[in-house]
Design an enzyme around this catalytic site. Structure first.
Site, short mmCIF file in Angstrom:
data_model
loop_
_atom_site.label_atom_id
_atom_site.label_comp_id
_atom_site.label_asym_id
_atom_site.label_seq_id
_atom_site.Cartn_x
_atom_site.Cartn_y
_atom_site.Cartn_z
N TRP A 1 21.02 108.84 24.45
CA TRP A 1 21.08 107.38 24.20
C TRP A 1 22.35 107.04 23.42
O TRP A 1 23.09 106.12 23.78
CB TRP A 1 19.84 106.96 23.40
CG TRP A 1 19.77 105.50 23.07
CD1 TRP A 1 19.24 104.50 23.83
CD2 TRP A 1 20.25 104.87 21.86
NE1 TRP A 1 19.36 103.29 23.18
CE2 TRP A 1 19.97 103.50 21.97
CE3 TRP A 1 20.88 105.34 20.71
CZ2 TRP A 1 20.30 102.58 20.97
CZ3 TRP A 1 21.21 104.43 19.72
CH2 TRP A 1 20.93 103.07 19.85
N SER B 1 11.77 121.36 17.05
CA SER B 1 11.17 122.55 17.68
C SER B 1 11.82 123.82 17.13
O SER B 1 12.89 123.76 16.50
CB SER B 1 11.36 122.50 19.19
OG SER B 1 12.72 122.73 19.50
N THR B 2 11.18 124.96 17.39
CA THR B 2 11.76 126.24 16.95
C THR B 2 13.12 126.46 17.63
O THR B 2 13.97 127.16 17.10
CB THR B 2 10.80 127.41 17.29
OG1 THR B 2 10.31 127.22 18.62
CG2 THR B 2 9.63 127.48 16.34
N ASP C 1 12.01 112.28 23.24
CA ASP C 1 13.23 112.89 23.78
C ASP C 1 14.27 111.85 24.19
O ASP C 1 13.92 110.77 24.65
CB ASP C 1 12.83 113.74 25.01
CG ASP C 1 13.92 114.73 25.38
OD1 ASP C 1 14.85 114.94 24.59
OD2 ASP C 1 13.85 115.28 26.50
N ARG D 1 21.04 124.07 17.75
CA ARG D 1 21.99 122.94 17.82
C ARG D 1 23.10 123.13 16.79
O ARG D 1 22.93 123.89 15.83
CB ARG D 1 21.25 121.62 17.53
CG ARG D 1 20.25 121.32 18.59
CD ARG D 1 19.65 119.96 18.44
NE ARG D 1 18.80 119.73 19.60
CZ ARG D 1 18.39 118.56 20.01
NH1 ARG D 1 18.75 117.47 19.37
NH2 ARG D 1 17.62 118.44 21.08
N ASN E 1 15.30 124.01 18.22
CA ASN E 1 16.30 123.05 17.73
C ASN E 1 17.30 123.66 16.74
O ASN E 1 18.36 123.07 16.49
CB ASN E 1 15.64 121.82 17.10
CG ASN E 1 15.06 120.86 18.12
OD1 ASN E 1 14.14 120.11 17.84
ND2 ASN E 1 15.59 120.87 19.34
C1 FPP Z 1 14.99 114.50 20.61
O1 FPP Z 1 16.17 113.91 21.08
C2 FPP Z 1 14.72 114.12 19.21
C3 FPP Z 1 14.73 114.95 18.13
C4 FPP Z 1 15.05 116.38 18.23
C5 FPP Z 1 14.49 114.47 16.76
C6 FPP Z 1 13.43 113.40 16.67
C7 FPP Z 1 13.32 112.96 15.28
C8 FPP Z 1 13.10 111.69 14.90
C9 FPP Z 1 12.92 110.55 15.81
C10 FPP Z 1 12.98 111.41 13.42
C11 FPP Z 1 11.54 111.53 13.03
C12 FPP Z 1 11.39 111.52 11.56
C13 FPP Z 1 10.31 111.98 10.91
C14 FPP Z 1 10.26 111.98 9.42
C15 FPP Z 1 9.17 112.50 11.62
P1 FPP Z 1 17.36 114.84 21.55
O2 FPP Z 1 18.28 115.00 20.41
O3 FPP Z 1 16.76 116.12 22.07
O4 FPP Z 1 17.99 113.99 22.67
P2 FPP Z 1 18.76 114.57 23.97
O5 FPP Z 1 17.74 115.26 24.80
O6 FPP Z 1 19.27 113.31 24.60
O7 FPP Z 1 19.84 115.48 23.48
#
Ligand code: FPP
Length: 267
Positions: A37, A77-78, A32, A83, A80
């Site tokens: 970031w 996640s389901t 997360d 967004r 997401n």
């Molecule tokens: C959460 O940060 C992260 C995600 C929803 C995506 C994570 C995916 C990757 C790191 C790529 C992985 C790739 C593979 C092929 C498995 P957020 O966007 O929820 O951050 P926030 O809470 O600051 O908004």
């Protein structure tokens, strides 16, 4: 000493504090903080996701090196889907690109990759890449990487309940035969030991519909670090913290160490 060497030395020092006999076999991670970031640095959120991929690679290597056997990560996640379309599309494209670029190395490392969740809504191109990656690596046995995509813990539990209800109404099983073992055998993680440790980055203290059944007795470690800044050092800190815990599974460790009155009802 170069910066890289200093980091390596710090990691080596931390590894020395780890009891190799008590390394968790299965670690689950809620990655997360990618968006925050990037926003903090004045970049679009996509920068955070891009940076997050490199971190995931580092953590796969670190956990495998340490002796963990299974890593389960929450990639999508389901929830997401709510967004902005642009971000959802970016993530879908990122998953495809990362898999295409990394699958050979994953295979060479003898890592088996498995996708957990309802993949139906994803584009055919991604589904094809996913199924190719799974079949290429299906006999690998050094390490299992579970990637949860369009995954929701409640949805998973409801699906199992439906399956068992159908089996019961068709007479395949009796309602009295429904127990934890049978329930487990219908989960998407069927055959995989429950995670001993859940790590969530970015300081949020929620499970967010992740592995609701499987995390019943897992130790939870919250890291204040945002996922793009997470690294092997932070991962090792989580393992050391985990090893300091007293895992009792609702029981008491030893009557000599702790009087009955002092113990909690469950932990
Ligand atoms: C959460 O940060 C992260 C995600 C929803 C995506 C994570 C995916 C990757 C790191 C790529 C992985 C790739 C593979 C092929 C498995 P957020 O966007 O929820 O951050 P926030 O809470 O600051 O908004």
């Amino acid at each position: 000493m170069s910066f890289g060497k200093v980091i390596e030395q710090l990691n080596t020092d931390l590894v020395k504090r780890i009891d190799k006999q008590k390394v968790p076999e299965h670690v689950a991670i809620i990655m997360d903080g990618n968006g925050r970031w990037a926003t903090k640095k004045g970049f679009p959120r996509s920068f955070g996701h891009n940076k997050g991929v490199g971190v995931l690679k580092e953590i796969i290597k670190a956990s495998k090196k340490l002796g963990c056997k299974v890593l389960t990560v929450y990639a999508f996640s389901t929830e997401n889907w709510t967004r902005p379309t642009q971000e959802v599309d970016f993530l879908i494209n990122l998953f495809s690109e990362v898999l295409k670029n990394e699958i050979d190395e994953i295979h060479q490392e003898s890592i088996k990759i498995k996708f957990i969740g309802d993949l139906t809504p994803f584009p055919e191109t991604l589904k094809k890449i996913i199924s190719n990656s799974e079949s290429l690596t299906k006999t690998n046995n050094k390490f299992l990487l579970n990637v949860c995509m369009n995954y929701g813990g409640r949805q998973e539990i409801v699906k199992v309940a439906k399956k068992l209800a159908l089996k019961s109404s068709s007479g395949e099983i009796k309602p009295s035969e429904v127990n934890e073992e049978l329930f487990n055998s219908e989960l998407l993680t069927q055959g995989i030991k429950d995670p001993e440790l859940l790590i969530r980055t970015s300081g949020e203290k929620r499970i967010s519909n992740f592995l609701l059944w499987q995390l019943a007795y897992s130790e939870i470690y919250i890291s204040e670090v945002l996922w793009p800044d997470f690294n092997e050092f932070e991962f090792l800190k989580a393992i050391i913290d985990y090893q300091s815990r007293n895992r009792r599974f609702g029981g008491i460790e030893s009557l000599q160490d702790e009087s009955y009155e002092d113990s909690e009802c469950s932990s």
